[in-house]
Design a protein around this motif. Structure first.
Motif, PDB file in Angstrom:
ATOM      1  N   ASN A 135       0.809  -1.216   0.000  1.00 58.79           N
ATOM      2  CA  ASN A 135       0.000   0.000   0.000  1.00 58.79           C
ATOM      3  C   ASN A 135       0.845   1.271   0.000  1.00 58.79           C
ATOM      4  O   ASN A 135       0.302   2.372  -0.120  1.00 58.79           O
ATOM      5  N   VAL A 136       2.163   1.105   0.146  1.00 62.60           N
ATOM      6  CA  VAL A 136       3.044   2.268   0.313  1.00 62.60           C
ATOM      7  C   VAL A 136       3.978   2.409  -0.886  1.00 62.60           C
ATOM      8  O   VAL A 136       4.594   1.437  -1.323  1.00 62.60           O
ATOM      9  N   LYS A 137       4.094   3.630  -1.388  1.00 61.26           N
ATOM     10  CA  LYS A 137       5.062   3.973  -2.426  1.00 61.26           C
ATOM     11  C   LYS A 137       6.111   4.887  -1.809  1.00 61.26           C
ATOM     12  O   LYS A 137       5.773   5.880  -1.151  1.00 61.26           O
ATOM     13  N   VAL A 138       7.401   4.546  -2.008  1.00 57.33           N
ATOM     14  CA  VAL A 138       8.496   5.345  -1.454  1.00 57.33           C
ATOM     15  C   VAL A 138       9.287   5.983  -2.593  1.00 57.33           C
ATOM     16  O   VAL A 138       9.794   5.285  -3.479  1.00 57.33           O
ATOM     17  N   ASN A 139       9.361   7.301  -2.597  1.00 57.37           N
ATOM     18  CA  ASN A 139      10.127   8.056  -3.588  1.00 57.37           C
ATOM     19  C   ASN A 139      11.340   8.663  -2.908  1.00 57.37           C
ATOM     20  O   ASN A 139      11.217   9.233  -1.809  1.00 57.37           O
ATOM     21  N   ILE A 140      12.506   8.584  -3.540  1.00 58.47           N
ATOM     22  CA  ILE A 140      13.740   9.093  -2.920  1.00 58.47           C
ATOM     23  C   ILE A 140      14.432  10.066  -3.857  1.00 58.47           C
ATOM     24  O   ILE A 140      14.663   9.765  -5.032  1.00 58.47           O
ATOM     25  N   GLU A 141      14.756  11.232  -3.333  1.00 57.22           N
ATOM     26  CA  GLU A 141      15.556  12.223  -4.052  1.00 57.22           C
ATOM     27  C   GLU A 141      16.803  12.507  -3.220  1.00 57.22           C
ATOM     28  O   GLU A 141      16.698  12.752  -2.010  1.00 57.22           O
ATOM     29  N   THR A 142      17.960  12.467  -3.855  1.00 53.93           N
ATOM     30  CA  THR A 142      19.227  12.661  -3.152  1.00 53.93           C
ATOM     31  C   THR A 142      19.908  13.927  -3.651  1.00 53.93           C
ATOM     32  O   THR A 142      20.087  14.110  -4.858  1.00 53.93           O
ATOM     33  N   VAL A 143      20.276  14.791  -2.722  1.00 50.56           N
ATOM     34  CA  VAL A 143      21.044  15.997  -3.040  1.00 50.56           C
ATOM     35  C   VAL A 143      22.181  16.083  -2.038  1.00 50.56           C
ATOM     36  O   VAL A 143      21.961  16.192  -0.836  1.00 50.56           O
ATOM     37  N   GLY A 144      23.410  15.984  -2.518  1.00 44.46           N
ATOM     38  CA  GLY A 144      24.556  16.031  -1.614  1.00 44.46           C
ATOM     39  C   GLY A 144      25.825  16.079  -2.409  1.00 44.46           C
ATOM     40  O   GLY A 144      25.849  16.598  -3.523  1.00 44.46           O
ATOM     41  N   GLY A 145      26.878  15.521  -1.842  1.00 40.50           N
ATOM     42  CA  GLY A 145      28.166  15.576  -2.532  1.00 40.50           C
ATOM     43  C   GLY A 145      28.625  17.011  -2.637  1.00 40.50           C
ATOM     44  O   GLY A 145      28.870  17.689  -1.650  1.00 40.50           O
ATOM     45  N   GLY A 146      28.699  17.519  -3.868  1.00 44.05           N
ATOM     46  CA  GLY A 146      29.146  18.882  -4.077  1.00 44.05           C
ATOM     47  C   GLY A 146      28.055  19.916  -3.940  1.00 44.05           C
ATOM     48  O   GLY A 146      28.313  21.122  -4.048  1.00 44.05           O
ATOM     49  N   ASP A 147      26.811  19.477  -3.711  1.00 46.27           N
ATOM     50  CA  ASP A 147      25.699  20.415  -3.594  1.00 46.27           C
ATOM     51  C   ASP A 147      25.398  20.722  -2.126  1.00 46.27           C
ATOM     52  O   ASP A 147      25.665  19.915  -1.247  1.00 46.27           O
ATOM     53  N   ASP A 148      24.836  21.880  -1.892  1.00 41.71           N
ATOM     54  CA  ASP A 148      24.492  22.328  -0.543  1.00 41.71           C
ATOM     55  C   ASP A 148      23.134  21.760  -0.179  1.00 41.71           C
ATOM     56  O   ASP A 148      22.101  22.275  -0.618  1.00 41.71           O
ATOM     57  N   TYR A 149      23.130  20.706   0.639  1.00 44.15           N
ATOM     58  CA  TYR A 149      21.861  20.071   0.996  1.00 44.15           C
ATOM     59  C   TYR A 149      20.949  21.032   1.751  1.00 44.15           C
ATOM     60  O   TYR A 149      19.737  21.074   1.506  1.00 44.15           O
ATOM     61  N   GLY A 150      21.514  21.799   2.687  1.00 38.02           N
ATOM     62  CA  GLY A 150      20.693  22.710   3.478  1.00 38.02           C
ATOM     63  C   GLY A 150      19.954  23.714   2.609  1.00 38.02           C
ATOM     64  O   GLY A 150      18.755  23.956   2.793  1.00 38.02           O
ATOM     65  N   ALA A 151      20.662  24.290   1.639  1.00 37.66           N
ATOM     66  CA  ALA A 151      20.025  25.249   0.729  1.00 37.66           C
ATOM     67  C   ALA A 151      18.978  24.562  -0.134  1.00 37.66           C
ATOM     68  O   ALA A 151      17.895  25.107  -0.388  1.00 37.66           O
ATOM     69  N   ALA A 152      19.298  23.338  -0.588  1.00 36.99           N
ATOM     70  CA  ALA A 152      18.353  22.587  -1.416  1.00 36.99           C
ATOM     71  C   ALA A 152      17.098  22.229  -0.628  1.00 36.99           C
ATOM     72  O   ALA A 152      15.983  22.264  -1.159  1.00 36.99           O
ATOM     73  N   LEU A 153      17.274  21.892   0.654  1.00 38.23           N
ATOM     74  CA  LEU A 153      16.125  21.551   1.496  1.00 38.23           C
ATOM     75  C   LEU A 153      15.229  22.767   1.698  1.00 38.23           C
ATOM     76  O   LEU A 153      13.991  22.672   1.609  1.00 38.23           O
ATOM     77  N   ARG A 154      15.830  23.918   1.956  1.00 42.08           N
ATOM     78  CA  ARG A 154      15.032  25.139   2.120  1.00 42.08           C
ATOM     79  C   ARG A 154      14.251  25.445   0.846  1.00 42.08           C
ATOM     80  O   ARG A 154      13.073  25.816   0.898  1.00 42.08           O
ATOM     81  N   ALA A 155      14.916  25.283  -0.308  1.00 46.22           N
ATOM     82  CA  ALA A 155      14.247  25.535  -1.581  1.00 46.22           C
ATOM     83  C   ALA A 155      13.095  24.561  -1.799  1.00 46.22           C
ATOM     84  O   ALA A 155      12.040  24.925  -2.338  1.00 46.22           O
ATOM     85  N   LYS A 156      13.288  23.323  -1.362  1.00 46.17           N
ATOM     86  CA  LYS A 156      12.255  22.298  -1.507  1.00 46.17           C
ATOM     87  C   LYS A 156      11.003  22.694  -0.722  1.00 46.17           C
ATOM     88  O   LYS A 156       9.878  22.606  -1.237  1.00 46.17           O
TER      89      LYS A 156
END
Length: 454
Positions: A80-101
């Motif tokens: 009954n559950v669908k899991v979607n995963i998006e990964t942002v890291g490495g050379g990218d700023d996760y904190g900034a990407a999370l705020r934008a999300k």
């Protein structure tokens, strides 16, 4: 929402590392109030969860592929559950990407926070996870940075350690005994000796690509502004809660920090043109550096093992960790801590929140999930109940060795003012390499930014 200094005792990293491997994995601990989840009661049966869709936004690129595989396993048990995963890291700023999300209105159901500063910043979006089954299985100290007024808001990813990862075979073939490297002075001597052998061509037959001792990725301000700086500032602050409570930063070991940064730059391929270090990224340092035996040492942590192993299994097995010594401070240790935490969006739909909690619980307490955590992610687990799942990779074993010996320092960068490590100090280090600021200016500018951003 500053925390009382009394809470600081909960965060002392020594408690974390001293119990992590010396009996903390026992399920019979007297203060446990819940039984660990077993395979039978923690894995889905297909009819326990309502129809839901879980969107995960996570930072750890090293586990992205295997995390997808784990999600498919969970879905098979919970159709009954669908899991979607998006990964942002490495050379990218996760904190900034999370705020934008979040600003875009596409709020994830599961996302990552980094400790006390992030908890304050994201409090309005954090679900209270205090009643989750894994809470009472957490190792001592790992929840202190995400606990507020006795409420737990996040699940730790793992226990990680970092330092100077080096190729044991290169040192052996150069005739350098790493057992003699116990402080900054002995490290510097070993680096100079290895550098002279590389330049003389003494190692060329066995290591034709070897061109320098170090690769230092100044483009990755999380490496420089967070991890490198932590080695010095963990001598100034006792924990991330201590740095979180600090209105100022003194840089008591600023000279030692300069020496450590200069050492990596002076014995890199760009010793004569240090501005070029600002273009060196994670892939250059790891995938195209130590994994190809182009360099002998890099500043990184046990999280790189899987990536190096994918490139060359033989090289991965040669890796070990040397301390990152700050002269005049604790010089024979490595920083050990929690890299990031999983948390659940309190504003998600009820069914999605329930499925999110179930997924995290399955991942860290079911037998299948635990296999992924240890053998696929190469994580050192932050929970009890992993008795039969010791780290098998060379770098996980190295972190364990330092922890068992009590040769660790805390991760205090989780308590830096929001953005300070990467956007202030990390950028100042880039300016330093470019010749735009002196070291003294770097320190004063970074101190001013700390006060301003705090």
């Amino acid at each position: 929402m500053k925390r009382s200094k009394k809470v600081l005792a909960l965060a002392v990293i020594f408690l974390l590392v001293s119990t992590m491997f010396l009996g903390a994995c026992s399920n019979d601990t007297a203060d446990d109030t819940k039984e660990p989840q077993t395979d039978e009661n923690s894995e889905g049966t297909g009819d326990e969860l309502a129809e839901a869709e879980v969107d995960i936004f996570q930072f750890k690129v090293e586990i992205a592929e295997k995390l997808q595989e784990a999600a498919r396993e969970f879905e098979a048990e919970n159709p009954n559950v669908k899991v979607n995963i998006e990964t942002v890291g490495g050379g990218d700023d996760y904190g900034a990407a999370l705020r934008a999300k979040f600003q875009s209105g596409q709020e994830p159901d599961i996302y990552n926070v980094g400790g006390p500063q992030d908890v304050e910043d994201w409090m309005s979006k954090l679900e209270d996870l205090s009643d989750e089954p894994w809470v009472d299985q957490a190792l001592d100290g790992v929840l202190s940075g995400v606990t507020v007024e006795d409420k737990v808001y996040a699940l730790p990813f793992a226990i990680e350690g970092y330092g100077f990862i080096y190729n044991k075979a290169i040192f052996e073939d150069a005739g350098i005994d790493v057992a003699d490297i116990k402080d900054y002075s002995s490290l510097e001597s070993a680096v100079k000796e290895l550098d002279s052998k590389i330049k003389a061509g003494d190692l060329e037959d066995d290591y034709p690509l070897l061109e320098a001792v170090f690769s230092y990725p100044a483009k990755e301000t999380w490496v420089t502004g967070l991890h490198t700086s932590n080695v010095a500032l963990s001598q100034e602050f006792d924990s991330s809660l201590d740095s979180f409570d600090a209105d100022k930063v003194a840089f008591e070991h600023g000279d030692g920090l300069k020496a450590l940064i200069d050492l990596q730059a002076d014995y890199s391929p760009y010793a004569d043109s240090k501005a070029k270090l600002n273009a060196v990224d994670y892939a250059t340092q790891v995938d195209e550096g130590i994994a190809l035996e182009r360099v002998a040492i890099i500043q990184q942590g046990n999280w790189i093992y899987g990536g190096v192993n994918d490139i060359d299994e033989n090289v991965a097995q040669k890796l070990d960790i040397l301390p990152m010594p700050i002269a005049g401070a604790k010089e024979d240790s490595i920083p050990v801590g929690v890299p990031m935490y999983w948390t659940v969006n309190k504003n998600s739909e009820d069914a999605d929140k329930a499925a999110s909690k179930a997924f995290l619980n399955w991942l860290y307490t079911s037998e299948k999930g635990k296999e992924y955590v240890v053998n696929e992610f190469f994580f050192i687990p932050p929970l009890k109940g992993y008795d039969n799942l010791e780290p098998k990779d060379s770098l996980g074993q190295a972190v364990k060795r330092y922890a068992e010996a009590g040769k660790t320092t805390p991760w205090v960068f989780m308590g830096y003012p929001t953005g300070w490590g990467m956007d202030a100090l990390g950028v100042e280090i880039q300016k330093y390499f470019a010749g735009e600021v002196t070291w003294e200016e770097l320190i004063s500018n970074s101190q001013a930014k700390w006060e301003e951003m705090r």
